[in-house]
Structure formats: C-alpha cells, structure tokens
Enzyme design. Structure first.
Site, short mmCIF file in Angstrom:
data_model
loop_
_atom_site.label_atom_id
_atom_site.label_comp_id
_atom_site.label_asym_id
_atom_site.label_seq_id
_atom_site.Cartn_x
_atom_site.Cartn_y
_atom_site.Cartn_z
CD GLU A 190 42.75 13.30 13.14
OE1 GLU A 190 43.32 12.31 12.99
OE2 GLU A 190 41.85 13.82 13.86
CD GLU A 195 37.23 15.82 16.94
OE1 GLU A 195 38.49 16.27 17.23
OE2 GLU A 195 37.10 14.56 16.98
#
Ligand SMILES: *[C@@H]1O[C@H](CO)[C@@H](O)[C@H](O)[C@H]1NC(C)=O
Ligand SMILES: *[C@@H]1O[C@H](CO)[C@@H](O)[C@H](O)[C@H]1NC(C)=O
Ligand SMILES: *[C@@H]1O[C@H](CO)[C@@H](O)[C@H](O)[C@H]1NC(C)=O
Ligand SMILES: *[C@@H]1O[C@H](CO)[C@@H](O)[C@H](O)[C@H]1NC(C)=O
Ligand SMILES: *[C@@H]1O[C@H](CO)[C@@H](O)[C@H](O)[C@H]1NC(C)=O
Ligand SMILES: *[C@@H]1O[C@H](CO)[C@@H](O)[C@H](O)[C@H]1NC(C)=O
Length: 377
Positions: A190, A195
């Site tokens: 990932e 974020e």
C-alpha cells in the site's frame, strides 16, 4: 586428533601427525617476540586475534558501505499512459460499497446514490472532479454517507501526477489518496500519497504498508519528517513507515493556496513523493491535460518523501495497485480518543459529531483537476 577449525575456516594442523614444526626446534635461540619462537598456544592466540581484527575491519567496511548505500535513481524516460480528467473522470472507477474495513462510521454509497441530485457526492465537469461527504443528514445515526472509489486499472510501476485543487479536512474526517490491491493486502503493499485526520494540523502523511522485510533504516534523501522506519503491517499496530510534510502540505492552508501537485514515482529503485504548492509546480508538468509531454523527475531535486529500495525489495512488495480515493469518518485513526479529543481537540465523541453535525462536512471534499499516469519506456 588435532585439526582445529576456527570460525573463519582456517585449518590449524597440530603436531599429532608428522614431525613437529620447525619453530619449536629453535625456540630457545631467539627472542620470544620473534614469531618463529612462539609456542603453539601463542601462535594460535595471535592468529585468532588477527582473524578477529580482520573480521572487525571487514564488518566495519560492510556496515559503512551499507549505511552509504543508495539506489540508482538515474533518469527514466516516461510516456503518458492514462489521464483521469473531465466529465468522464468517475467512469474509470469502481465504487466500493459495504462495511468499512477500517471500522469507520461511514456508509460508502454506490454510484447511483453518489451521483443522485439529492446527494451529489461525486460530480465531474470539464474542469474538475469532486468527491465529498454528505452535508444534509442531521441524524446520521448509523454513519454518514461518503464515497470510496477504486481505479479499474491496476499498475505495477510508473509516475503518478495528482493535481489537487482541494483536500478534505475537519473533525472526524480521515481522507486518503492512495494505491493498493485491497484483495491482496498487505501482500501487494500500500502506498499512501495523501492522508490526514481531523483538522489536519500536522500536514500530509505519506506511508508505505507491507509484509515483513521492508525497512527504511537506510540512507534517504528527503525534506519531510520521518515518523517510523518499519513498513511491516505487524509493527506498531500497522502504523506503516510514514513521512510527514509541513502543515501547508494538506488541509486548510493547502486549500487556501489553491492546492498543489503531488507526484509519486514508483520504480524498482524506490518510491519517491514530491509536493509543490500551486504557483511552484515545475514547468515540465503541463497544466493542460491535452499536452502529452512527459515530465522528468530527475530535474526535480529532493522529494518530500523518499522510500529507497535499499532494505526493501520494491518489486516483490508492491504489485497490482489501484488508485483509491475516499473520505472515511472516525475509524481507528481519526476516531481514537487520543487523537480526536486529545491531539485534535474535537468536540464530544467522534460518532456524535458525525451523527448530528451535518454542516461541519462542508470542508470535507476532494477536488482534483486531473490525475495522470506515465510509464517508463
Ligand atoms: C454512474 O451513474 C451515472 C448515472 O447516474 C452513469 O452515467 C455513470 O456511467 C455511472 N458511472 C459508473 C462508474 O458506474
Ligand atoms: C453538484 O456539485 C457540483 C460541484 O460542487 C455543483 O457544481 C453542481 O451544481 C451540483 N449539482 C447539484 C444537482 O446539486
Ligand atoms: C498484517 O498482515 C497479516 C497478513 O500478512 C494479517 O494476518 C495481520 O492481521 C495483519 N496485521 C495487522 C495489524 O494489520
Ligand atoms: C507541453 O508541455 C511542455 C512541458 O511543460 C512544454 O515545454 C511545451 O511547450 C508544451 N507544449 C505545448 C504545445 O504547449
Ligand atoms: C495482477 O493482476 C493481473 C490481472 O488481474 C493478474 O493476472 C495477476 O495474476 C495479478 N498478479 C498477482 C501477483 O497477483
Ligand atoms: C459542528 O461543527 C462546527 C464546525 O466544525 C463546530 O464549530 C461546532 O462546534 C460543531 N458543533 C457540535 C455540536 O459539535
């Protein structure tokens, strides 16, 4: 029976067989500092000491070389492969529906609900694509409507350019722009490009999550702040190996400046992420999506985050990645009391906030000008 095998593999033959070594015969005649006058015991001790010193020098050299090891990020020539832009932006994605794997207080709705005039959670025009959280329901007691999209296309390397006009923020939000193969997580890895949680006062976080044997405890060249070095999902409760940017790399300050561009280069040598605020984007990244000229990362200088492949085999840890964008609410990061209340000073509980404070989600939207993907020739 005297064949001694020491740890370095040297064989020392004793005098149990054959004639004694000549040095014993002349032992009395010279100085005991002359090697030929040494006893066997002394000789073995000296040889052992020499071997230990030699080993220490070799280990020192190897460790020194390892600390200085850095991948070859020399120039790759790229070609445009995919452009996500315009009014068909969302046609390239699957809408994720069902329970939230990150335990968020959210309902990810299907395309039909998202595009309905009642909710209008996804909206694409010639100039931008918008993805937002519902701002109308004042009693979202089982979780608020939101969207999570996954690109139909999967990638195994490339240069990804995300032109971002607005990043979502606000109490209870946990938005992300990331790459993963959700059906093979963490085996296929990932890559989190953008974020943040809640008011996003600590800037953007860029993180890798992997299986074991992927560490960033090596030489890196980056301007961001290292948060953790082990990318293995079993470390620190799956915190990943993160790097954070300055406050204006995400959230209110970022948006007030008209957003900016994130570039992520993923190649066997490593994964690097650059950020430029609007107004500082390099001239080799065309604003006009009809201009297919490929950018050249070798001219960009030090990235914000550098994840070199020195102690992480990039090609075995990252495979078949879709580009994913979502806005989660609460969940294991934004909703943790230590974060929601203590660090970010948000009111009440996270779930109470999501349930009733509909208008607070007016700042919770992504807006992208375009995403472009280039592959190395
Ligand atoms: C979403 O729904 C709209 C109609 O509401 C349709 O035009 C579009 O093709 C759908 N997109 C996807 C990705 O399913
Ligand atoms: C949906 O949202 C877009 C972007 O914010 C806006 O331009 C459009 O008018 C909205 N459509 C409806 C039906 O509310
Ligand atoms: C990490 O991944 C393994 C599978 O490789 C999985 O069994 C485990 O639950 C994951 N742990 C966390 C904390 O995500
Ligand atoms: C396309 O973009 C490149 C790089 O930014 C630029 O040098 C070139 O002039 C542009 N081409 C056109 C036709 O605008
Ligand atoms: C990646 O995806 C392709 C196409 O779906 C599939 O054929 C391939 O087996 C996948 N690779 C891995 C390592 O799972
Ligand atoms: C609702 O959200 C706004 C904006 O974030 C905030 O100022 C207000 O305190 C919130 N109200 C409640 C009851 O949580």
């Amino acid at each position: 029976m005297a064949r001694f095998q020491n740890k370095s593999g040297f064989a020392l033959q004793s005098d149990a067989y054959g004639p004694p070594p000549t040095y014993e015969k002349t032992a009395q005649s010279g100085s005991k500092w002359a090697p030929k006058n040494w006893s066997k015991k002394t000789l073995i001790a000296v040889v052992a000491a020499a071997v230990i010193i030699l080993a220490a020098i070799i280990i020192g050299a190897v460790v020194g070389t390892k600390e200085n090891a850095y991948p070859d990020y020399s120039r790759l020539s790229y070609s445009l492969q995919d452009t996500y832009s315009g009014s068909t932006f969302f046609e390239n994605f699957d809408f994720y529906t069902g329970y939230d794997p990150s335990a968020g207080f959210v309902h990810y709705v299907p395309n039909t609900t998202a595009t309905s005039s009642e909710y209008n959670l996804t909206y694409a025009s010639t100039s931008s694509a918008v993805l937002r959280v519902d701002t109308t329901d004042t009693d979202a007691s089982t979780g608020r409507y939101s969207v999570r999209i996954t690109s139909k296309k999967q990638y195994n390397d490339g240069l990804f350019i995300f032109d971002v006009l607005n990043s979502p923020y606000g109490c209870s939000t946990w938005p992300a722009l990331w790459l993963s193969d959700p059906n093979h997580w963490p085996e296929h890895g990932e890559i989190d490009v953008m974020e943040a949680v809640n008011q996003a006062t600590t800037g953007n976080q860029m993180t890798l999550h992997t299986t074991d044997d992927c560490k960033m405890d090596v030489k890196r060249k980056e301007t961001g702040t290292v948060l953790a070095k082990n990318c293995w999902n079993e470390t620190d409760g799956n915190a990943g190996c993160g790097v954070s940017g300055a406050q204006d790399t995400y959230g209110e300050a970022f948006n007030d400046n008209g957003g900016g561009v994130y570039a992520m280069e993923w190649r066997d040598a490593g994964i690097r992420i650059w950020f430029w605020a609007r107004g500082s984007v390099p001239s080799d990244i065309p604003t006009d999506v009809t201009n297919t000229t490929a950018p050249d990362p070798s001219t960009w200088g030090e990235p914000l985050a550098d994840f070199p492949g020195t102690n992480c085999d990039i090609s075995s840890h990252f495979k078949n990645q879709s580009i994913i964008a979502n806005i989660d609410l609460c969940g294991s990061w934004a909703g943790a009391t230590s974060v929601y209340s203590d660090e970010d000073s948000c009111p009440g509980t996270c779930e109470e906030f999501v349930t009733s404070n509909a208008t607070a989600f007016e700042t919770a939207y992504w807006e992208w000008s375009s995403w472009r993907v280039y592959t190395a020739n």
